[in-house]
Design a protein around this motif. Structure first.
Motif, PDB file in Angstrom:
ATOM      1  N   ASP A 136      -4.401   3.840   6.001  1.00 49.86           N
ATOM      2  CA  ASP A 136      -3.898   4.453   4.667  1.00 49.86           C
ATOM      3  C   ASP A 136      -4.839   5.905   3.651  1.00 49.86           C
ATOM      4  OD1 ASP A 136      -1.526   2.055   4.845  1.00 49.86           O
ATOM      5  OD2 ASP A 136      -1.026   4.599   5.848  1.00 49.86           O
ATOM      6  N   ILE A 137      -4.644   6.541   3.879  1.00 54.85           N
ATOM      7  CA  ILE A 137      -5.946   6.805   2.810  1.00 54.85           C
ATOM      8  C   ILE A 137      -5.496   7.272   1.454  1.00 54.85           C
ATOM      9  CG2 ILE A 137      -7.576   8.931   2.166  1.00 54.85           C
ATOM     10  CD1 ILE A 137      -7.345   9.802   4.816  1.00 54.85           C
ATOM     11  N   PRO A 138      -6.388   6.307   0.760  1.00 54.26           N
ATOM     12  CA  PRO A 138      -5.289   5.661  -1.055  1.00 54.26           C
ATOM     13  C   PRO A 138      -6.436   7.228  -1.699  1.00 54.26           C
ATOM     14  CG  PRO A 138      -6.900   4.096  -0.499  1.00 54.26           C
ATOM     15  CD  PRO A 138      -7.137   4.734   0.700  1.00 54.26           C
ATOM     16  N   LEU A 139      -5.412   8.089  -1.708  1.00 52.49           N
ATOM     17  CA  LEU A 139      -6.825   9.139  -3.143  1.00 52.49           C
ATOM     18  C   LEU A 139      -6.278   8.975  -3.838  1.00 52.49           C
ATOM     19  CD1 LEU A 139      -4.716  12.516  -0.088  1.00 52.49           C
ATOM     20  CD2 LEU A 139      -7.309  11.296  -0.829  1.00 52.49           C
ATOM     21  N   ALA A 144     -14.523   2.571  -5.596  1.00 53.12           N
ATOM     22  CA  ALA A 144     -15.569   2.480  -5.010  1.00 53.12           C
ATOM     23  C   ALA A 144     -16.314   3.901  -3.704  1.00 53.12           C
ATOM     24  CB  ALA A 144     -15.085   1.292  -3.701  1.00 53.12           C
ATOM     25  N   ALA A 145     -15.527   4.386  -3.124  1.00 45.11           N
ATOM     26  CA  ALA A 145     -16.006   5.435  -2.819  1.00 45.11           C
ATOM     27  C   ALA A 145     -17.079   5.619  -3.452  1.00 45.11           C
ATOM     28  CB  ALA A 145     -15.452   6.403  -2.193  1.00 45.11           C
ATOM     29  N   ALA A 146     -16.614   6.681  -5.061  1.00 46.07           N
ATOM     30  CA  ALA A 146     -17.969   7.042  -5.374  1.00 46.07           C
ATOM     31  C   ALA A 146     -19.244   6.430  -5.955  1.00 46.07           C
ATOM     32  CB  ALA A 146     -17.344   7.464  -6.399  1.00 46.07           C
ATOM     33  N   LYS A 147     -19.183   4.840  -5.918  1.00 45.10           N
ATOM     34  CA  LYS A 147     -20.686   4.330  -5.639  1.00 45.10           C
ATOM     35  C   LYS A 147     -21.263   4.401  -4.863  1.00 45.10           C
ATOM     36  CE  LYS A 147     -20.703   0.593  -9.132  1.00 45.10           C
ATOM     37  NZ  LYS A 147     -20.256  -0.750  -9.357  1.00 45.10           N
ATOM     38  N   ILE A 148     -20.385   4.246  -3.034  1.00 43.78           N
ATOM     39  CA  ILE A 148     -21.086   4.683  -1.977  1.00 43.78           C
ATOM     40  C   ILE A 148     -21.812   5.363  -2.159  1.00 43.78           C
ATOM     41  CG2 ILE A 148     -20.872   4.317   0.735  1.00 43.78           C
ATOM     42  CD1 ILE A 148     -18.582   1.986  -0.111  1.00 43.78           C
ATOM     43  N   GLN A 149     -20.888   6.267  -2.451  1.00 42.03           N
ATOM     44  CA  GLN A 149     -21.260   8.269  -2.065  1.00 42.03           C
ATOM     45  C   GLN A 149     -23.133   8.176  -2.938  1.00 42.03           C
ATOM     46  OE1 GLN A 149     -17.828   9.670  -3.654  1.00 42.03           O
ATOM     47  NE2 GLN A 149     -17.413   9.972  -1.298  1.00 42.03           N
ATOM     48  N   GLU A 197      -9.265   2.658  -7.717  1.00 37.27           N
ATOM     49  CA  GLU A 197     -10.285   1.808  -7.581  1.00 37.27           C
ATOM     50  C   GLU A 197     -11.339   1.973  -6.180  1.00 37.27           C
ATOM     51  OE1 GLU A 197      -8.748  -2.252  -6.216  1.00 37.27           O
ATOM     52  OE2 GLU A 197     -11.148  -2.814  -5.377  1.00 37.27           O
ATOM     53  N   ALA A 198     -10.224   2.801  -5.257  1.00 38.39           N
ATOM     54  CA  ALA A 198     -10.334   3.565  -3.783  1.00 38.39           C
ATOM     55  C   ALA A 198     -11.688   4.232  -4.037  1.00 38.39           C
ATOM     56  CB  ALA A 198      -9.585   3.321  -2.997  1.00 38.39           C
ATOM     57  N   ASN A 199     -11.117   5.387  -4.982  1.00 35.15           N
ATOM     58  CA  ASN A 199     -12.128   6.289  -5.254  1.00 35.15           C
ATOM     59  C   ASN A 199     -13.536   6.017  -6.312  1.00 35.15           C
ATOM     60  OD1 ASN A 199     -11.197   9.099  -5.061  1.00 35.15           O
ATOM     61  ND2 ASN A 199      -8.881   8.123  -5.488  1.00 35.15           N
ATOM     62  N   MET A 235       1.256  -1.261  -0.155  1.00 31.53           N
ATOM     63  CA  MET A 235      -0.226   0.265  -0.080  1.00 31.53           C
ATOM     64  C   MET A 235       1.061   1.375  -0.150  1.00 31.53           C
ATOM     65  SD  MET A 235      -3.334  -0.319   2.479  1.00 31.53           S
ATOM     66  CE  MET A 235      -2.725  -1.768   3.130  1.00 31.53           C
TER      67      MET A 235
END
Lengths: 65, 205
Positions: A20-23, A31-36, A27-29, A1
């Motif tokens: 560790d925020i994977p800014l 995933a976050a966007a889908k949740i949001q 993929e993390a973004n 990471m």
């Protein structure tokens, strides 16, 4: 990471331990966007309900049965 | 969210002010990512039943605060959400041709213009369902045990993706964290008789 960018924020040590925020991680973004997006959809529908309810109920009676 | 570029401007940089030939003009700004080709809405086949059209028209009408049978660009996402969709703001921006902030506020679209937009979102292949939320949350499940820390999720949702503000996050998280501050996002809940986080997100569709 990969490490987060330390120059952007000076996070307290315990927060760094938490994550560790994977800014930059796409993929993390994503995933976050889908949740949001799901949340925003959910909240909008929740807000609409009281407005809709009176009319909605009438129409449902017309249509449903 | 929307790039600053004026959609009416040609893609190639065309400086109206005469640039002296000699000056090796550096790029005025980092070249923005080439704007995605706007969705061709005229090619979208709108296939809704009469009942659906009635629902959509009614929702549309609720958003028309001006009384001109149109809604503003910046209302489109919310109407779609009201109608059961979960578009990202990016999805909607793309649909609208990456409008400027000014256009978002002032450009208006008729119900007929709105329908192909809605159809596009409905047809969208990567619509998120329950499994997608679970998978999305799994990305942040450090221990791989089906839970995410509430604190961690708060940070993620406010710093990644299409950031939520604090009020939104509070609303989202209300009642989701157990006594350890963990959110159980899949499978059985600990001892609460409430839906898991992921099913909350899909609950109202």
């Amino acid at each position: 990471m990969d490490c987060h960018n330390q120059e952007e924020h000076s996070r307290p040590q315990e927060e760094e331990d938490i994550m560790d925020i994977p800014l930059d991680d796409p993929e993390a973004n994503r995933a976050a966007a889908k949740i949001q997006a799901g949340f925003r959809g959910h909240m909008t529908r929740k807000k609409m309900k009281p407005e809709d309810k009176a009319e909605g109920e009438e129409r449902q009676e017309d249509r449903g049965q | 969210m929307a790039p600053k570029k004026d959609p009416r401007a040609p893609i190639k940089k065309a400086e109206p002010a005469a640039a002296p030939a000699a000056a090796p003009a550096p790029a005025p700004a980092p070249a923005p990512a080439p704007k995605a080709r706007p969705v061709d809405l005229s090619a979208v086949k709108v296939e809704f039943t009469a009942d659906q059209m009635e629902d959509y028209r009614e929702a549309f009408g609720l958003f028309d605060r001006v009384g001109d049978n149109k809604v503003a660009y910046n209302q489109i996402a919310d109407i779609m959400r009201a109608l059961g969709q979960n578009p990202t703001n990016k999805d909607v921006n793309k649909l609208l041709g990456s409008p400027s902030a000014e256009e978002m506020a002032n450009k208006r679209v008729t119900f007929e213009g709105f329908l192909p937009m809605l159809q596009t979102i409905i047809n969208s292949p990567n619509k998120a369902g329950y499994e997608d939320y679970v998978e999305g949350l799994r990305v942040f499940d450090k221990e791989g045990n089906g839970t995410v820390m509430g604190t961690e999720l708060r940070i993620v949702l406010s710093t990644l993706g299409e950031k939520l503000n604090e009020a939104e996050i509070d609303a989202l998280m209300a009642g989701q964290e157990d006594e350890n501050g963990c959110i159980n996002y899949e499978g059985e809940t600990s001892d609460r008789d409430v839906s898991t986080f992921a099913s909350c997100l899909v609950a109202c569709i």
